[in-house]
Write a protein that holds these residues in place. Sequence first.
Motif, PDB file in Angstrom:
ATOM      1  N   ARG A 195      15.157  -7.961  14.137  1.00 38.17           N
ATOM      2  CA  ARG A 195      15.710  -8.086  15.495  1.00 38.17           C
ATOM      3  C   ARG A 195      14.591  -8.339  16.502  1.00 38.17           C
ATOM      4  NH1 ARG A 195      21.291  -6.362  16.364  1.00 38.17           N
ATOM      5  NH2 ARG A 195      20.644  -6.629  18.530  1.00 38.17           N
ATOM      6  N   VAL A 196      13.419  -7.784  16.233  1.00 34.96           N
ATOM      7  CA  VAL A 196      12.264  -8.082  17.098  1.00 34.96           C
ATOM      8  C   VAL A 196      12.000  -9.582  17.073  1.00 34.96           C
ATOM      9  CG1 VAL A 196       9.780  -7.762  17.404  1.00 34.96           C
ATOM     10  CG2 VAL A 196      11.213  -5.818  16.793  1.00 34.96           C
ATOM     11  N   ILE A 197      12.037 -10.147  15.861  1.00 33.58           N
ATOM     12  CA  ILE A 197      11.759 -11.575  15.723  1.00 33.58           C
ATOM     13  C   ILE A 197      12.832 -12.398  16.440  1.00 33.58           C
ATOM     14  CG2 ILE A 197      11.583 -13.486  14.084  1.00 33.58           C
ATOM     15  CD1 ILE A 197      10.487 -11.419  12.056  1.00 33.58           C
ATOM     16  N   MET A 198      14.097 -12.076  16.173  1.00 38.44           N
ATOM     17  CA  MET A 198      15.171 -12.908  16.702  1.00 38.44           C
ATOM     18  C   MET A 198      15.391 -12.694  18.203  1.00 38.44           C
ATOM     19  SD  MET A 198      16.002 -14.689  14.185  1.00 38.44           S
ATOM     20  CE  MET A 198      17.553 -15.512  14.463  1.00 38.44           C
ATOM     21  N   LYS A 199      15.206 -11.470  18.693  1.00 40.04           N
ATOM     22  CA  LYS A 199      15.564 -11.174  20.086  1.00 40.04           C
ATOM     23  C   LYS A 199      14.374 -11.204  21.031  1.00 40.04           C
ATOM     24  CE  LYS A 199      19.923 -10.141  19.291  1.00 40.04           C
ATOM     25  NZ  LYS A 199      21.096 -10.678  19.926  1.00 40.04           N
ATOM     26  N   ILE A 200      13.171 -11.004  20.511  1.00 38.44           N
ATOM     27  CA  ILE A 200      12.013 -10.946  21.413  1.00 38.44           C
ATOM     28  C   ILE A 200      11.054 -12.107  21.164  1.00 38.44           C
ATOM     29  CG2 ILE A 200      10.050  -9.561  22.188  1.00 38.44           C
ATOM     30  CD1 ILE A 200      11.634  -7.072  21.291  1.00 38.44           C
ATOM     31  N   ILE A 201      10.633 -12.270  19.922  1.00 41.54           N
ATOM     32  CA  ILE A 201       9.591 -13.266  19.640  1.00 41.54           C
ATOM     33  C   ILE A 201      10.123 -14.687  19.801  1.00 41.54           C
ATOM     34  CG2 ILE A 201       7.839 -13.981  17.974  1.00 41.54           C
ATOM     35  CD1 ILE A 201       7.628 -11.072  18.797  1.00 41.54           C
ATOM     36  N   LEU A 202      11.293 -14.948  19.197  1.00 37.85           N
ATOM     37  CA  LEU A 202      11.856 -16.293  19.226  1.00 37.85           C
ATOM     38  C   LEU A 202      12.172 -16.748  20.655  1.00 37.85           C
ATOM     39  CD1 LEU A 202      12.285 -18.260  16.919  1.00 37.85           C
ATOM     40  CD2 LEU A 202      14.674 -17.577  16.822  1.00 37.85           C
ATOM     41  N   PRO A 203      12.870 -15.921  21.469  1.00 30.64           N
ATOM     42  CA  PRO A 203      13.136 -16.356  22.848  1.00 30.64           C
ATOM     43  C   PRO A 203      11.864 -16.616  23.648  1.00 30.64           C
ATOM     44  CG  PRO A 203      14.545 -14.514  22.275  1.00 30.64           C
ATOM     45  CD  PRO A 203      13.575 -14.672  21.150  1.00 30.64           C
ATOM     46  N   THR A 204      10.814 -15.831  23.384  1.00 28.69           N
ATOM     47  CA  THR A 204       9.570 -16.031  24.131  1.00 28.69           C
ATOM     48  C   THR A 204       8.992 -17.422  23.861  1.00 28.69           C
ATOM     49  OG1 THR A 204       9.161 -13.696  23.764  1.00 28.69           O
ATOM     50  CG2 THR A 204       7.331 -14.981  24.635  1.00 28.69           C
ATOM     51  N   ALA A 205       9.127 -17.855  22.596  1.00 31.28           N
ATOM     52  CA  ALA A 205       8.516 -19.125  22.221  1.00 31.28           C
ATOM     53  C   ALA A 205       9.501 -20.283  22.304  1.00 31.28           C
ATOM     54  CB  ALA A 205       7.965 -19.016  20.789  1.00 31.28           C
ATOM     55  N   LEU A 206      10.712 -20.000  22.796  1.00 30.84           N
ATOM     56  CA  LEU A 206      11.797 -20.977  22.700  1.00 30.84           C
ATOM     57  C   LEU A 206      11.461 -22.317  23.347  1.00 30.84           C
ATOM     58  CD1 LEU A 206      14.528 -21.032  21.405  1.00 30.84           C
ATOM     59  CD2 LEU A 206      15.559 -20.560  23.618  1.00 30.84           C
ATOM     60  N   ARG A 207      10.813 -22.237  24.517  1.00 30.12           N
ATOM     61  CA  ARG A 207      10.532 -23.469  25.247  1.00 30.12           C
ATOM     62  C   ARG A 207       9.671 -24.430  24.423  1.00 30.12           C
ATOM     63  NH1 ARG A 207       8.844 -22.479  31.305  1.00 30.12           N
ATOM     64  NH2 ARG A 207      11.044 -22.622  31.830  1.00 30.12           N
ATOM     65  N   GLY A 208       8.641 -23.858  23.825  1.00 27.66           N
ATOM     66  CA  GLY A 208       7.751 -24.677  22.996  1.00 27.66           C
ATOM     67  C   GLY A 208       8.463 -25.222  21.771  1.00 27.66           C
ATOM     68  N   ILE A 209       9.348 -24.386  21.195  1.00 29.12           N
ATOM     69  CA  ILE A 209      10.060 -24.820  19.995  1.00 29.12           C
ATOM     70  C   ILE A 209      11.011 -25.964  20.337  1.00 29.12           C
ATOM     71  CG2 ILE A 209      11.712 -24.111  18.225  1.00 29.12           C
ATOM     72  CD1 ILE A 209      10.409 -21.338  18.348  1.00 29.12           C
ATOM     73  N   ILE A 210      11.707 -25.837  21.492  1.00 29.92           N
ATOM     74  CA  ILE A 210      12.626 -26.911  21.899  1.00 29.92           C
ATOM     75  C   ILE A 210      11.848 -28.215  22.085  1.00 29.92           C
ATOM     76  CG2 ILE A 210      14.111 -27.723  23.778  1.00 29.92           C
ATOM     77  CD1 ILE A 210      15.040 -24.844  24.133  1.00 29.92           C
ATOM     78  N   THR A 211      10.673 -28.117  22.708  1.00 28.01           N
ATOM     79  CA  THR A 211       9.827 -29.303  22.856  1.00 28.01           C
ATOM     80  C   THR A 211       9.543 -29.937  21.505  1.00 28.01           C
ATOM     81  OG1 THR A 211       8.755 -28.208  24.686  1.00 28.01           O
ATOM     82  CG2 THR A 211       7.641 -30.119  23.788  1.00 28.01           C
ATOM     83  N   GLY A 212       9.134 -29.099  20.554  1.00 28.26           N
ATOM     84  CA  GLY A 212       8.803 -29.604  19.227  1.00 28.26           C
ATOM     85  C   GLY A 212       9.995 -30.265  18.563  1.00 28.26           C
ATOM     86  N   VAL A 213      11.175 -29.641  18.712  1.00 30.62           N
ATOM     87  CA  VAL A 213      12.384 -30.195  18.104  1.00 30.62           C
ATOM     88  C   VAL A 213      12.711 -31.546  18.738  1.00 30.62           C
ATOM     89  CG1 VAL A 213      14.881 -29.878  17.911  1.00 30.62           C
ATOM     90  CG2 VAL A 213      13.354 -27.985  17.388  1.00 30.62           C
ATOM     91  N   MET A 214      12.570 -31.636  20.061  1.00 35.60           N
ATOM     92  CA  MET A 214      12.861 -32.911  20.729  1.00 35.60           C
ATOM     93  C   MET A 214      11.914 -34.004  20.272  1.00 35.60           C
ATOM     94  SD  MET A 214      13.778 -31.690  24.552  1.00 35.60           S
ATOM     95  CE  MET A 214      14.320 -33.248  25.155  1.00 35.60           C
ATOM     96  N   LEU A 215      10.644 -33.652  20.102  1.00 36.52           N
ATOM     97  CA  LEU A 215       9.685 -34.655  19.626  1.00 36.52           C
ATOM     98  C   LEU A 215      10.017 -35.073  18.199  1.00 36.52           C
ATOM     99  CD1 LEU A 215       6.324 -33.333  21.108  1.00 36.52           C
ATOM    100  CD2 LEU A 215       7.741 -35.221  21.914  1.00 36.52           C
ATOM    101  N   ALA A 216      10.473 -34.109  17.396  1.00 33.81           N
ATOM    102  CA  ALA A 216      10.843 -34.444  16.015  1.00 33.81           C
ATOM    103  C   ALA A 216      12.044 -35.393  16.009  1.00 33.81           C
ATOM    104  CB  ALA A 216      11.157 -33.173  15.227  1.00 33.81           C
ATOM    105  N   ILE A 217      13.019 -35.130  16.887  1.00 37.39           N
ATOM    106  CA  ILE A 217      14.189 -36.015  16.969  1.00 37.39           C
ATOM    107  C   ILE A 217      13.751 -37.403  17.444  1.00 37.39           C
ATOM    108  CG2 ILE A 217      16.377 -36.432  18.170  1.00 37.39           C
ATOM    109  CD1 ILE A 217      16.814 -33.413  18.189  1.00 37.39           C
ATOM    110  N   ALA A 218      12.865 -37.428  18.447  1.00 36.71           N
ATOM    111  CA  ALA A 218      12.380 -38.715  18.951  1.00 36.71           C
ATOM    112  C   ALA A 218      11.679 -39.495  17.847  1.00 36.71           C
ATOM    113  CB  ALA A 218      11.423 -38.492  20.125  1.00 36.71           C
ATOM    114  N   ARG A 219      10.963 -38.756  17.011  1.00 40.00           N
ATOM    115  CA  ARG A 219      10.230 -39.429  15.945  1.00 40.00           C
ATOM    116  C   ARG A 219      11.170 -40.069  14.930  1.00 40.00           C
ATOM    117  NH1 ARG A 219       6.579 -37.076  11.090  1.00 40.00           N
ATOM    118  NH2 ARG A 219       6.517 -39.095  10.081  1.00 40.00           N
ATOM    119  N   VAL A 220      12.235 -39.355  14.541  1.00 35.31           N
ATOM    120  CA  VAL A 220      13.115 -39.918  13.516  1.00 35.31           C
ATOM    121  C   VAL A 220      14.123 -40.910  14.106  1.00 35.31           C
ATOM    122  CG1 VAL A 220      12.870 -38.003  11.928  1.00 35.31           C
ATOM    123  CG2 VAL A 220      14.766 -38.002  13.539  1.00 35.31           C
ATOM    124  N   ALA A 221      14.295 -40.899  15.436  1.00 33.56           N
ATOM    125  CA  ALA A 221      15.282 -41.800  16.052  1.00 33.56           C
ATOM    126  C   ALA A 221      14.955 -43.259  15.754  1.00 33.56           C
ATOM    127  CB  ALA A 221      15.335 -41.569  17.554  1.00 33.56           C
ATOM    128  N   GLY A 222      13.671 -43.568  15.645  1.00 36.02           N
ATOM    129  CA  GLY A 222      13.288 -44.952  15.408  1.00 36.02           C
ATOM    130  C   GLY A 222      13.022 -45.280  13.953  1.00 36.02           C
TER     131      GLY A 222
END
Lengths: 292, 307
Positions: A195-222
């Motif tokens: 629960r520490v991981i899911m409720k505290i650690i993950l939300p803290t890093a969420l912004r960076g993770i979303i960025t990474g996911v968007m870049l990954a989607i951008a990469r495979v889009a082409g």
Amino acid sequence: MESVLKSSKGVGFEKSTARLSRRQAQSKIMVGMTIISMILALTPLFSILGYVLVKGVSALNFDFFTELPAPPGEIGGGMANGIVGTFILLGLASVIGIPVGLMAGIFLSEYGRNRFGKFVSFLTDIMLGVPSIVVGIVVYGLVVLMMGGFSAYAGGMALAFIMIPAVTRTTEEMLKLVPNHMREAGLALGIPQWRVIMKIILPTALRGIITGVMLAIARVAGETAPLLFTAFGNMYWSHSLNQPIASMPVLIFNYAISPYAEWQAQAWAGALTLIMMVILLNVTARVITRKR
Amino acid sequence: MKRRYGDQVFKAVAYVFGCSIIAMLGIMLWEMFRGSSFAIDKYGPSFLFSKAWDPVAEEFGAWPFIYGTIVSSLLALAIATPISVGIAIFLVEIAPKWFRDVIGFLIELLAAIPSIVYGLWGIFVLSPIIREYIAPVFINTLGTFIPFFRGPSFGVGIFTAGVILAIMIIPTIASISREVLMVVPESQREAALALGATKWEMIRKAVLTYSRSGILGAMIIGLGRAIGETMSVTMVIGNRPEVPDSIFDPAYTMASVIANEFNEASSNLYLSTLIEIGFLLFAVTLLVNIFAKFLVWTTSRGVQEAK
């Protein structure tokens, strides 16, 4: 004393000033070369963006987004099925790729600080460099042959294969940036580790993770190569995920190498649409991280 | 007790997903091996050096593709490395900070452009320029005494592929080199300047020497990219399965023959042969990436020790 100084100046000084100015000239030339190299690299960028913009805009119209491809030689038609197809493929890839990549990233950051974790992390890096065409062959053997034909599922699978290491890598990096005292504080309060991981650690890093996911989607889009023999392409609408499905990159490829001027113009319009999408994803991802 | 149970389940799930990365690589290797075993059994190692490529007569050899891949990738590396290292030096040592961010963003944009768009631009813009202006210059100068630069200029061919690959790997090499240059300790630069070095002498002796193996690692990662790049090369290399005499002749690479012929492969042997070429490509890029990772890793470890 003075005469000694003078004579030593007289002989050595002129020589050394000449050498100094030569060294400084060389320094200036080399610094100039670095500026030239930057210009050399940016010229293609502006050329590509310029051509895509000019040629793309002139071929872009309302029909492009709403019509099916026209037969060769006929004027009109669009890439509506390819645009929708690309989004379907990206959706499928995200549904498979994001959870797997995320969990693998959590593993590497939270449980992988040992030899086994380092090994998996190393493999993730290696996977990032696997040519996408190889992924296409593998998915062809695993999915297309087993399911008996080209399909949207196979295309989505192939893109997911490419996304997973990228998502894993950014998730790991972003989670590792979360300071350890946050983990310790959570555990000290008696909260279970998961629960520490899911409720505290993950939300803290969420912004960076979303960025990474968007870049990954951008990469495979082409990505085109792995779709050639998984999703295959389709000149019409696909009515089932079990059928071959059109995508923008594959349509652009087929149009670009065709001899018809009308189709070539459509390829530029497709490239413009694709590039706008990719740049939009990249810029959004950047804006998200910058706000921090 | 209930809590620990939840922890154990979560940990197990995380481990399963961690292992899925290993499984993915394993499945890929196994699938490529399975698909190519027919061709491997039939030809053995002689496949690598055979020049035959006749799908109708079912005679297959990989050499034209291996050759095309090697020459186009090395050419790309030769063009891209000095430019990339130049950009990295400019960004780290010379440019003001605000300018650095702008250029950094533009270089990243270059990396974000899809391969297919590079290919499109390659066909309609780069290839005519090379045919009309660039190739004739080489043919009329170097071509007069080096046969490798002779011959007619079609616009499509190994040279064009090399140029487009160079443009595509510049962001990779430049961004890794930039990171490598950034970790060079400031004291190194100060020491060189204090001894009276000019700016360039400082860069060459204190910065580049220090980051040599990191830059080499960046080059190798770029090489790996160039070897595996498919679409843009397929569109500009001319797609002729022969070992070319000249750098301006049409050729083929391992990745582009798969992209072009996989869907046309009519017999099992043909398909298996193409998968074997893919397997070879896979194996080579794996080795190249492992080597590059090792090189970059040794540099960064040296830095950590210095800290």
